[in-house]
Design an enzyme around this catalytic site. Structure first.
Site, short mmCIF file in Angstrom:
data_model
loop_
_atom_site.label_atom_id
_atom_site.label_comp_id
_atom_site.label_asym_id
_atom_site.label_seq_id
_atom_site.Cartn_x
_atom_site.Cartn_y
_atom_site.Cartn_z
N ARG A 294 2.01 96.03 67.67
CA ARG A 294 1.19 95.30 68.67
C ARG A 294 -0.14 94.83 68.09
O ARG A 294 -1.10 94.60 68.81
CB ARG A 294 0.96 96.14 69.92
CG ARG A 294 2.25 96.48 70.62
CD ARG A 294 2.05 96.88 72.07
NE ARG A 294 3.36 97.08 72.67
CZ ARG A 294 4.05 98.20 72.57
NH1 ARG A 294 3.54 99.25 71.94
NH2 ARG A 294 5.23 98.29 73.12
N LYS B 104 -5.33 80.98 64.35
CA LYS B 104 -4.03 80.45 64.77
C LYS B 104 -2.97 80.96 63.80
O LYS B 104 -3.13 80.85 62.58
CB LYS B 104 -4.03 78.92 64.74
CG LYS B 104 -4.63 78.31 65.98
CD LYS B 104 -4.36 76.82 65.99
CE LYS B 104 -5.02 76.15 67.18
NZ LYS B 104 -4.89 74.69 67.16
N GLU C 125 -7.53 66.90 54.95
CA GLU C 125 -8.16 67.69 56.02
C GLU C 125 -9.68 67.61 55.89
O GLU C 125 -10.39 67.60 56.88
CB GLU C 125 -7.72 69.16 55.94
CG GLU C 125 -6.32 69.43 56.45
CD GLU C 125 -6.16 69.37 57.96
OE1 GLU C 125 -7.16 69.30 58.70
OE2 GLU C 125 -4.99 69.34 58.41
N LYS D 298 -15.56 74.06 61.33
CA LYS D 298 -14.39 74.74 61.91
C LYS D 298 -14.83 75.96 62.71
O LYS D 298 -14.35 76.21 63.82
CB LYS D 298 -13.42 75.15 60.78
CG LYS D 298 -12.28 76.03 61.24
CD LYS D 298 -11.01 75.29 61.48
CE LYS D 298 -10.01 76.11 62.28
NZ LYS D 298 -8.65 75.89 61.95
N GLU E 61 -8.39 76.87 72.34
CA GLU E 61 -8.11 75.44 72.49
C GLU E 61 -7.88 75.01 73.93
O GLU E 61 -6.87 74.40 74.28
CB GLU E 61 -6.92 75.04 71.60
CG GLU E 61 -6.90 73.54 71.34
CD GLU E 61 -5.92 73.13 70.24
OE1 GLU E 61 -6.05 73.64 69.13
OE2 GLU E 61 -5.06 72.29 70.53
N ARG F 248 -11.63 72.38 70.83
CA ARG F 248 -11.01 72.75 69.56
C ARG F 248 -9.91 71.75 69.18
O ARG F 248 -9.62 71.55 68.01
CB ARG F 248 -10.44 74.17 69.62
CG ARG F 248 -9.81 74.60 68.31
CD ARG F 248 -9.49 76.09 68.25
NE ARG F 248 -8.79 76.39 67.01
CZ ARG F 248 -8.58 77.61 66.54
NH1 ARG F 248 -9.01 78.66 67.22
NH2 ARG F 248 -7.92 77.79 65.41
N ASN G 28 -7.67 68.38 65.58
CA ASN G 28 -6.37 67.74 65.31
C ASN G 28 -6.51 66.23 65.11
O ASN G 28 -5.53 65.49 65.25
CB ASN G 28 -5.40 68.02 66.47
CG ASN G 28 -5.04 69.48 66.54
OD1 ASN G 28 -4.76 70.11 65.51
ND2 ASN G 28 -5.09 70.05 67.72
N HIS H 35 -3.74 64.12 63.58
CA HIS H 35 -2.53 64.95 63.53
C HIS H 35 -1.40 64.42 64.41
O HIS H 35 -0.25 64.82 64.20
CB HIS H 35 -2.84 66.39 63.94
CG HIS H 35 -3.59 67.16 62.88
ND1 HIS H 35 -4.78 66.73 62.32
CD2 HIS H 35 -3.32 68.35 62.27
CE1 HIS H 35 -5.20 67.62 61.43
NE2 HIS H 35 -4.33 68.60 61.38
N HIS I 69 1.75 64.66 62.34
CA HIS I 69 2.87 65.59 62.58
C HIS I 69 4.17 64.82 62.73
O HIS I 69 5.22 65.25 62.24
CB HIS I 69 2.63 66.41 63.85
CG HIS I 69 1.76 67.62 63.60
ND1 HIS I 69 1.05 68.24 64.60
CD2 HIS I 69 1.49 68.31 62.46
CE1 HIS I 69 0.38 69.27 64.09
NE2 HIS I 69 0.63 69.33 62.80
N HIS J 177 1.17 67.85 54.46
CA HIS J 177 0.42 67.81 55.71
C HIS J 177 -0.87 66.98 55.59
O HIS J 177 -1.12 66.10 56.42
CB HIS J 177 0.10 69.25 56.14
CG HIS J 177 -0.69 69.34 57.39
ND1 HIS J 177 -0.20 68.95 58.62
CD2 HIS J 177 -1.98 69.73 57.62
CE1 HIS J 177 -1.13 69.11 59.54
NE2 HIS J 177 -2.22 69.58 58.96
N1 GLY Z 1 -5.88 73.58 62.63
C1 GLY Z 1 -6.44 73.35 63.90
C2 GLY Z 1 -7.02 74.55 64.54
O1 GLY Z 1 -7.16 75.58 63.92
O2 GLY Z 1 -7.34 74.51 65.70
#
Ligand code: GLY
Length: 349
Positions: free
Chosen positions: A112, A134, A176, A217, A227, A231, A235, A238, A242, A254
């Site tokens: 957990r 993430k 990026e 970031k 998000e 946040r 993207n 993206h 994507h 990417h």
């Molecule tokens: N890569 C986008 C984020 O971490 O929100």
């Protein structure tokens, strides 16, 4: 040694991001005193050794997005159980975004949730993937569709590890990095001029850009950890990016896909009257400065791309794009498909 620290301030889950030359040698400082074992998750090709200062064992995962799966999580966690890793112990991900996403996800569900530390060895990982908690794996239906938010205990961005990064992967990381030029109030553009030498930034320029990107970031994560809103601006580029990655079966890296997505998003913003032609030119100048691609290889048809745009994780209400404006980037929902098609035809012509 040129090392700098950016703190991701999340109350009692705050953590440092250590950036510079040789930061990977500081791993042992971040291992909790009661940890007895450290599971190092990495890929054979990475070849970066770390020393946690306690009993450690290396667990390899396969190369490529096709190994970023639930099966890999099951295998890793079973091997940890057989080794006796317990909830006081630590997982360390050593690698790029695939490794840190998988290591973070497995750590977040093992017993957990046990602590994870990332040693990010790709440019993309250092300025984005390893920071912000993430984690996730892919499904056959799309990228990163199963995952968690699990903040690391520390992130070590050792720029020396980028020296052995293949040229194409380094350049993809610049995709990026280019994104951050459009997500701040101009601070990135005030940095010293980026002069690529053999496709790479000089050490000082690299560190100043990684620090600035990590700070942006961190700000985005501190402002909106899960998000709910802002946040999502991370993207930028993206949505098309994507879609191109999925359509091309990940042949496009990417960061390359994001660069093309940024160039396209500028055209869409122009067609919606959000920005002017000069601002589109600024986009192209930043991308060109990092020697990034601006057109999708093979000029795929918009009809093949359109269904993938609607399947994007951010698509809560029709097709969602991050689009620039005089006030900066914004999340725009319900973007008109006919406008997107017309912008695309002009973009690739
Ligand atoms: N890569 C986008 C984020 O971490 O929100």
């Amino acid at each position: 040694m040129n090392q700098q620290t950016v703190t991701v301030d999340l109350g009692d889950r705050s953590y440092p991001v250590e950036i510079g030359s040789g930061t990977r040698y500081r791993l042992a400082e971040h291992i909790p005193a009661n940890a007895r074992k450290v599971a190092i998750v990495t890929q054979e090709s990475i070849g970066i050794e770390v020393d946690s200062g306690v009993d450690q064992r290396v667990f390899h995962i396969g190369q490529g997005e096709e190994h970023k799966t639930i099966d890999t999580i099951e295998r890793l966690t079973r091997e940890w159980t057989q080794w006796g890793l317990n909830r006081n112990d630590v997982v360390v991900g050593v690698g790029g975004g695939i490794v840190t996403d998988v290591a973070g996800f497995a750590a977040s569900v093992y017993h957990r949730g046990i602590p994870v530390i990332h040693v990010a060895t790709s440019l993309l990982g250092q300025i984005d993937a390893a920071i912000g908690g993430k984690t996730g794996v892919n499904l056959a239906e799309g990228k990163n569709l199963v995952g968690t938010y699990w903040q690391p205990r520390a992130v070590l961005c050792d720029v020396d590890t980028l020296e052995t990064l293949p040229a194409r992967h380094y350049r993809a990381g610049l995709g990026e990095l280019a994104k951050y030029h459009f997500l701040d109030d101009g601070q990135m553009n005030e940095l010293s001029t980026a002069d690529l030498i053999d496709g790479r930034l000089a050490a000082d320029e690299l560190i100043e850009r990684v620090v600035a990107s990590v700070q942006l970031k961190a700000n985005a994560v501190m402002g909106d950890e899960r998000e709910g809103g802002s946040r999502a601006l991370l993207n930028y580029g993206h949505t098309l990016g994507h879609a191109l990655e999925t359509l091309g079966n990940h042949e496009l890296l990417h960061g390359e896909a994001v660069a093309i997505g940024i160039a396209y998003a500028a055209e869409v913003a122009l067609d919606m009257g959000r920005i002017d032609a000069a601002r589109v030119e600024q986009h192209r100048a930043v991308l060109a400065g990092y020697d990034l691609p601006m057109l999708p290889p093979g000029a795929p048809r918009f009809d093949d791309i359109a269904p993938l745009l609607a399947r994007d994780k951010k698509a809560l209400d029709g097709i969602t794009f991050i689009l620039d404006s005089a006030q900066g980037c914004e999340v725009v929902t319900g973007v008109d498909i006919d406008l997107l098609a017309a912008s695309y035809e002009r973009f690739v012509s």
